[in-house]
Design a protein around this motif. Sequence first.
Motif, PDB file in Angstrom:
ATOM      1  N   ILE A 178       0.860  -1.179   0.000  1.00 18.26           N
ATOM      2  CA  ILE A 178       0.000   0.000   0.000  1.00 18.26           C
ATOM      3  C   ILE A 178       0.901   1.234   0.000  1.00 18.26           C
ATOM      4  O   ILE A 178       1.844   1.320   0.773  1.00 18.26           O
ATOM      5  N   THR A 195      -0.418   4.641   0.017  1.00 18.70           N
ATOM      6  CA  THR A 195      -0.991   5.795   0.707  1.00 18.70           C
ATOM      7  C   THR A 195      -2.393   5.486   1.188  1.00 18.70           C
ATOM      8  O   THR A 195      -3.097   4.656   0.599  1.00 18.70           O
ATOM      9  N   SER A 229      -4.490   8.161  -4.366  1.00 23.80           N
ATOM     10  CA  SER A 229      -4.785   6.735  -4.497  1.00 23.80           C
ATOM     11  C   SER A 229      -4.878   6.353  -5.973  1.00 23.80           C
ATOM     12  O   SER A 229      -5.947   6.350  -6.577  1.00 23.80           O
ATOM     13  N   ASP A 266      -4.227   0.504  -3.588  1.00 26.52           N
ATOM     14  CA  ASP A 266      -4.544   1.693  -2.798  1.00 26.52           C
ATOM     15  C   ASP A 266      -6.038   1.977  -2.828  1.00 26.52           C
ATOM     16  O   ASP A 266      -6.649   2.306  -1.797  1.00 26.52           O
ATOM     17  N   ASN A 319      -8.592   2.146   0.376  1.00 26.57           N
ATOM     18  CA  ASN A 319      -9.239   3.434   0.599  1.00 26.57           C
ATOM     19  C   ASN A 319     -10.747   3.362   0.394  1.00 26.57           C
ATOM     20  O   ASN A 319     -11.481   4.197   0.917  1.00 26.57           O
TER      21      ASN A 319
END
Length: 535
Positions: A41, A43, A49, A54, A58
């Motif tokens: 991952i 962020t 993203s 990601d 998210n």
Amino acid sequence: MFLKQKLYFYLSLPLLVLSCGNNSNSNKDHLVFRYNEYANINTLDPAFSRTLQDNSINNQLFNGLVQLDDELNIKPCIAKSWSISEDAIMYTFNLRNDVRFHKHHLFGKDSIRTVKAKDFEYSLNRLRDTKIAAPGSWVLKKVKDFKAINDTIFQIELKQPFPAFIGLLTMKYCSVVPKEIVEHYGNNFRANPIGTGPFKFKRWEENIKLILRRNNNYFEKDEDGNQLPHLEAVALTFLPDKQSEFLQFAQGNIDYLQSLDNSYKDELLTADGKLRAKYTTSVNMTTGPFLNTEYLGFYLDSKTPEIQSKLIRKAINYGFDRKKMMIYLRNGIGNPANGGFIPIGLEGHKKTNGYTYQPEKAKQLVEQFKKESGIKNPKINLVTTSNYLDFCEFIQRELEKAGLTINVDVMPEAALRSARYNGKVDMFRSSWVADYLDAENYLSIFYSKNFAPNGSNYFHFKNKIVDSLYNKAFTITDIEERKHLYTTIDSLAMDNAIMVPLYYDEVVRFTRKNVSGLGINPINMLDLKRVKKLN
């Protein structure tokens, strides 16, 4: 030693996750959903993203105005309804008044705060702030203005009609974030996310583990009126080795495998893509179409004569059997990419738009290049990640028969991504997953104003006709006319052989038998809010 430490972590994960709460959670171990993310991952900030992994995590933490269901229909989310003006320029969203951000002490007395239209105004302004340089800023290119009319009405005005715009708003880039939290953490918001999603952030040790806990204030309910989500927690690990990931799944230590890898495909599947008998009592397998095209790309600004030559680029396209490749390397999962870049399931896809296996033609093209260039032994460097090495070596062997040498180098995913963006590799393996449900999403990769690193045109391909047709597509609302334009653009890119489409992927998900409600969708987005686990 490091791998042993990570494997030990799998065994201790149930205790670790539940110890983050109070003693009342001691009997809820079965409500923890565990999986491994081998690609890691990058962020937890939705504005940054940009990868599938990601986006999937998210998606558990954040919400936007609208969302997609498993059939990729656009559905209400924080916006309970919306309307579009007759000229297709003004979008008006009516927001729910019961959506709250995850708890945080900066929200004051009760540590919670209701989402208001001003929060979307802030979030979209942040997305297009050049100082922040968020990679998702491009989704607002067609937007002229946006504003909060009051607490529950938010308006977006476009520069011109764009039929695919509502689909753009389903992307995680457009998630709502709270100003006071973002400004408090600054760049560290990426590791201290506060959103509105079904799960809230608990702990992240990069490259080791990530833990999310249930958001007890989540606003959505299931079809029976029960509050979502059903799980108590989500626990991720980051074993980079796919074989180790599979062993953890086979032993029941993780609940989900999100892809098919060459290291275990023959152990899990028969030659015709069916689940082997030894796993049918413990594992469920689900497959479906995936709006993802796997390909090899050429950096056209390269100084290498072979890369600059359309003859060589076409020879590579003609020089290997995609159907054979899929049978032997994917157990038949996926479809050979003989129809151009646009995948099956999107308007503009055509079965005969690309290249077929013609080995003699490939030889002729290579010989023509040798004669015209004076280069007796043409060669190209192809860079890939370890997960796709078998595909690249297959193509390497096949092209040797045509008289072309391909040297295959392996890079870590992050290093290859950086090299691709910055034009440091002549030929590279990559993939393109649909961000929204319009083929324009695929064709933007051919537009000259999207040159990487500021856009997605990694090839540095420039063609006046393609640019003109691409711009024209934004003014066309008739779907049949748009399909024709899309197919024409795709055909022009294929004729210039700026890439080598490999295959149109399929989503393959493996879950333990005690897991239900995961679903499957053509963009392979992970949505855990309806997942249930039995003891």
